[in-house]
Write an enzyme that holds these catalytic residues in place. Structure first.
Site, mmCIF file in Angstrom:
data_model
loop_
_atom_site.group_PDB
_atom_site.id
_atom_site.type_symbol
_atom_site.label_atom_id
_atom_site.label_comp_id
_atom_site.label_asym_id
_atom_site.label_seq_id
_atom_site.Cartn_x
_atom_site.Cartn_y
_atom_site.Cartn_z
ATOM 1 N N ASN A 65 -10.769 2.795 3.510
ATOM 2 C CA ASN A 65 -10.454 2.594 2.078
ATOM 3 C C ASN A 65 -11.499 1.758 1.345
ATOM 4 O OD1 ASN A 65 -8.685 2.644 -0.314
ATOM 5 N ND2 ASN A 65 -8.544 0.436 0.109
ATOM 6 N N TRP A 91 -21.825 11.518 -18.575
ATOM 7 C CA TRP A 91 -22.111 11.760 -17.153
ATOM 8 C C TRP A 91 -23.445 12.484 -17.045
ATOM 9 C CZ3 TRP A 91 -18.973 8.711 -14.823
ATOM 10 C CH2 TRP A 91 -17.633 8.599 -15.187
ATOM 11 N N GLU A 149 0.840 -1.214 0.000
ATOM 12 C CA GLU A 149 0.000 0.000 0.000
ATOM 13 C C GLU A 149 0.866 1.252 0.000
ATOM 14 O OE1 GLU A 149 -3.237 -0.266 -0.578
ATOM 15 O OE2 GLU A 149 -2.889 -2.418 -0.545
ATOM 16 N N TRP A 190 -9.881 7.922 -7.555
ATOM 17 C CA TRP A 190 -11.129 8.217 -8.268
ATOM 18 C C TRP A 190 -11.086 7.710 -9.701
ATOM 19 C CZ3 TRP A 190 -15.938 9.413 -6.954
ATOM 20 C CH2 TRP A 190 -16.152 9.773 -5.631
ATOM 21 N N TRP A 205 -16.605 11.680 -12.137
ATOM 22 C CA TRP A 205 -15.701 11.386 -11.021
ATOM 23 C C TRP A 205 -15.051 12.643 -10.450
ATOM 24 C CZ3 TRP A 205 -10.597 12.746 -11.772
ATOM 25 C CH2 TRP A 205 -10.177 12.948 -13.097
ATOM 26 N N TRP A 224 1.890 1.953 -3.427
ATOM 27 C CA TRP A 224 0.843 2.625 -4.212
ATOM 28 C C TRP A 224 0.993 4.150 -4.102
ATOM 29 C CZ3 TRP A 224 -2.814 1.453 -7.724
ATOM 30 C CH2 TRP A 224 -3.205 0.121 -7.873
HETATM 31 P P1 FAD Z 1 -3.314 1.935 5.376
HETATM 32 O O1 FAD Z 1 -4.134 0.857 4.769
HETATM 33 O O2 FAD Z 1 -2.797 1.725 6.727
HETATM 34 O O3 FAD Z 1 -2.110 2.219 4.358
HETATM 35 C C1 FAD Z 1 -0.914 2.895 4.780
HETATM 36 C C2 FAD Z 1 -0.660 4.108 3.918
HETATM 37 O O4 FAD Z 1 -0.433 3.714 2.569
HETATM 38 C C3 FAD Z 1 -1.810 5.080 3.873
HETATM 39 O O5 FAD Z 1 -1.824 5.930 5.004
HETATM 40 C C4 FAD Z 1 -1.542 5.815 2.568
HETATM 41 O O6 FAD Z 1 -0.569 6.824 2.719
HETATM 42 C C5 FAD Z 1 -0.965 4.711 1.692
HETATM 43 N N1 FAD Z 1 -2.031 4.110 0.886
HETATM 44 C C6 FAD Z 1 -2.854 3.102 1.226
HETATM 45 N N2 FAD Z 1 -3.687 2.802 0.208
HETATM 46 C C7 FAD Z 1 -3.390 3.642 -0.790
HETATM 47 C C8 FAD Z 1 -3.892 3.826 -2.105
HETATM 48 N N3 FAD Z 1 -4.881 3.054 -2.613
HETATM 49 N N4 FAD Z 1 -3.354 4.793 -2.871
HETATM 50 C C9 FAD Z 1 -2.352 5.572 -2.402
HETATM 51 N N5 FAD Z 1 -1.829 5.441 -1.164
HETATM 52 C C10 FAD Z 1 -2.333 4.500 -0.366
HETATM 53 N N6 FAD Z 1 -5.328 8.302 0.221
HETATM 54 C C11 FAD Z 1 -4.807 9.465 0.686
HETATM 55 O O7 FAD Z 1 -3.797 9.435 1.409
HETATM 56 N N7 FAD Z 1 -5.378 10.662 0.343
HETATM 57 C C12 FAD Z 1 -6.488 10.751 -0.443
HETATM 58 O O8 FAD Z 1 -6.949 11.854 -0.741
HETATM 59 C C13 FAD Z 1 -7.069 9.537 -0.908
HETATM 60 N N8 FAD Z 1 -8.200 9.554 -1.663
HETATM 61 C C14 FAD Z 1 -8.743 8.367 -2.099
HETATM 62 C C15 FAD Z 1 -9.909 8.390 -2.891
HETATM 63 C C16 FAD Z 1 -10.474 7.203 -3.349
HETATM 64 C C17 FAD Z 1 -11.716 7.250 -4.214
HETATM 65 C C18 FAD Z 1 -9.888 5.976 -2.998
HETATM 66 C C19 FAD Z 1 -10.499 4.689 -3.465
HETATM 67 C C20 FAD Z 1 -8.728 5.936 -2.238
HETATM 68 C C21 FAD Z 1 -8.144 7.120 -1.762
HETATM 69 N N9 FAD Z 1 -6.972 7.117 -0.958
HETATM 70 C C22 FAD Z 1 -6.438 8.298 -0.537
HETATM 71 C C23 FAD Z 1 -6.254 5.846 -0.667
HETATM 72 C C24 FAD Z 1 -6.666 5.141 0.639
HETATM 73 O O9 FAD Z 1 -8.049 5.054 0.730
HETATM 74 C C25 FAD Z 1 -6.130 5.836 1.890
HETATM 75 O O10 FAD Z 1 -4.744 6.092 1.754
HETATM 76 C C26 FAD Z 1 -6.332 4.957 3.129
HETATM 77 O O11 FAD Z 1 -7.698 4.708 3.312
HETATM 78 C C27 FAD Z 1 -5.765 5.647 4.354
HETATM 79 O O12 FAD Z 1 -6.008 4.879 5.497
HETATM 80 P P2 FAD Z 1 -4.822 4.226 6.332
HETATM 81 O O13 FAD Z 1 -3.824 5.274 6.704
HETATM 82 O O14 FAD Z 1 -5.438 3.450 7.428
HETATM 83 O O15 FAD Z 1 -4.175 3.284 5.244
#
Ligand code: FAD
Length: 481
Positions: free
Chosen positions: A365, A330, A297, A406, A383, A300
């Site tokens: 997430n 849309w 993650e 998105w 979106w 990512w």
């Molecule tokens: P954990 O699951 O603990 O992951 C650790 C870290 O990895 C996160 O804190 C984050 O920095 C990174 N990470 C995890 N998943 C992703 C991912 N899919 N893409 C990029 N980085 C990731 N994340 C944001 O930080 N900011 C946003 O504005 C954002 N917008 C999102 C919008 C949509 C529609 C979706 C589907 C996902 C988005 N995410 C975003 C990714 C993800 O949802 C969040 O990073 C995550 O929910 C944060 O929770 P956590 O710290 O517990 O993550």
């Protein structure tokens, strides 16, 4: 005035593993080091910064100021009302303190890059050297390429190449710089006043005091996300120690504390991704920690930053796959969009997610994916509307990750979900919230009733699920071939 080096802080509010700060502090016997950060309400407004994110950023800035003071580095806070003012104000400060070189860490969205180029240009004209670093990513954009030398468009091979490169040259976090000697001719730095009546407790007044108008959404919850690096590292270690081994099994269940919730700290740079990886190495009991889902993650996060640099059109909200989007019509239906924003669609898991967002500034997430899929594939709304709304409300709002998330959900992004993947809110609830624990936490009305609205005082479903699903699939099918 003795010469100084100037460190400009933005979304990198930490002293540890901060490349700009670290390098500014090397060999600084001849130079003093001062730091600056800018309050930029117009920019925040333009970029849809959520109120809670601004509050969190400011609270962390205050903590950073204390951490820097312990290193004998004063932090000056300047207030730039318009974006044009910022380079001039930085230069005024530099001239006031006889600054010979400027240090900062790169930010990758195009807007920030242009701002930084302007500043660099102005400083260089005045003979001030600029030093920039890739501190916000583990591997710099442009360094993870396929065999033809191009940026990857798909995550899985990117992740594989990323891991190989990392193993060749592990990128370990830098320490905090050692405290600088306290100087006799100490500079007294007075920050711009941005607090009401000089009050130091500005966090709950921030949006008003600094003229920032985004009043929507949650306030920052300081009990859940305490400000400052000490607490951020405590929470990081706690997660790695106690929960990271269960991450893969639990991360999709929104009622469980299965994920780290560290995204706000990563978003404002109180933590770096390298520090998260180093914590896994130090504290995880999993011998295979480097190949764990949590590290994936974090990769990512790098991936979306690399994409933004390699495909600059994304900065202008262009879809990665315009050929798909070109054929989608849309709906721009205000009633549907409003129902989604307000958490009143009548689809419980979607509405619960939106309530969580409104009340906390954060959404799990799995629910972000369900909610984004619902808006784009079932309500058939653009979106971009959803992405803006998320930025206006998320405490972890991050341009690259939000855009990526998105576009992925709308099937117009790099490595996007295939068009026929339309999350069914009912099926997702069965799989990931089978006892409706998450739903009842955020929608207390539905506590005693079945999951669907008609019997539980909840709004009637805003759409006919099967009908919209079929319409959407038809439309995407035509657009892909
Ligand atoms: P954990 O699951 O603990 O992951 C650790 C870290 O990895 C996160 O804190 C984050 O920095 C990174 N990470 C995890 N998943 C992703 C991912 N899919 N893409 C990029 N980085 C990731 N994340 C944001 O930080 N900011 C946003 O504005 C954002 N917008 C999102 C919008 C949509 C529609 C979706 C589907 C996902 C988005 N995410 C975003 C990714 C993800 O949802 C969040 O990073 C995550 O929910 C944060 O929770 P956590 O710290 O517990 O993550």
């Amino acid at each position: 005035m003795q010469p100084h080096k100037l460190v400009w802080f933005r979304n990198d509010l930490r002293t540890g593993d901060n490349h700009a700060l670290y390098h500014a502090c090397q060999n600084s016997a001849e130079h003093g080091v001062i730091a600056v950060a800018a309050i930029t309400p117009t920019q925040w407004q333009m970029q849809d910064e959520a109120k809670c994110r601004v509050q969190f950023w400011l609270a962390n800035l205050e903590k950073l100021k204390q951490d820097l003071a312990a290193l004998n580095i004063p932090l000056r806070i300047i207030h730039a009302e318009t974006n044009q003012e910022l380079p001039e104000q930085l230069l005024n400060l530099a001239q006031q303190f006889n600054v010979r070189s400027l240090y900062f860490n790169c930010e990758y969205p195009e807007y920030e890059q242009k701002r930084d180029q302007q500043v660099e240009h102005l400083f260089r004209q005045q003979g001030i050297r600029c030093h920039t670093y890739d501190s916000d990513v583990v591997l710099p954009p442009g360094s993870v390429l396929n065999q033809q030398g191009f940026a990857y468009k798909v995550f899985t091979p990117f992740g594989k190449a990323w891991r190989q490169l990392y193993l060749q040259q592990p990128s370990t976090p830098l320490p905090s710089p050692a405290a600088l000697p306290k100087r006799q001719d100490d500079v007294v730095i007075k920050s711009a006043s941005y607090t009401e009546n000089g009050s130091e407790n500005y966090c709950d007044k921030v949006p008003v005091d600094i003229g920032y108008k985004n009043q929507m959404g949650a306030n920052w919850n300081s009990a859940f996300w305490p400000a400052g690096a000490d607490d951020a590292h405590r929470l990081l270690q706690q997660f790695v120690h106690e929960r990271s081994h269960n991450y893969k099994q639990l991360r999709d269940f929104p009622a469980k504390p299965g994920t780290s919730s560290l995204s706000p700290y990563l978003s404002v740079g109180v933590l770096s991704t390298r520090q998260c990886i180093a914590a896994m190495q130090a504290y995880s009991e999993d011998p295979d920690w480097f190949y764990s889902q949590w590290v994936t993650e974090l990769i990512w996060r790098d991936f979306y930053r690399h994409l933004l640099v390699a495909f600059p059109g994304m900065n202008r909200w262009q879809p990665f796959k315009p050929e798909i989007e070109a054929k989608i019509s849309w709906q721009y239906d205000e009633k549907r969009f409003r129902a989604w924003c307000d958490g009143e669609t009548g689809f419980d898991i979607v509405d619960a997610g939106m309530k969580q967002l409104h009340e906390t500034g954060w959404m799990h997430n799995r629910v972000r994916m369900i909610s984004a899929s619902f808006l784009t594939k079932l309500l058939r709304q653009d979106w971009r509307l959803g992405a803006r709304f998320f930025m206006q409300h998320l405490i972890d709002g991050d341009f690259a990750s939000n855009l990526g998330g998105w576009q992925w959900s709308a099937s117009v992004g790099a490595d996007a979900a295939p068009y026929f993947r339309i999350f069914s809110p009912m099926r997702q609830t069965d799989r990931f919230d089978p006892k409706a624990e998450y739903i009842s936490r955020w929608l207390p009305q539905s506590q005693d009733g079945p999951l669907f609205a008609q019997n539980s005082g909840r709004p009637a479903p805003v759409i006919d699920y099967s009908l919209e699903r079929n319409r959407s699939i038809d439309e995407y099918k035509n657009s892909s071939g």
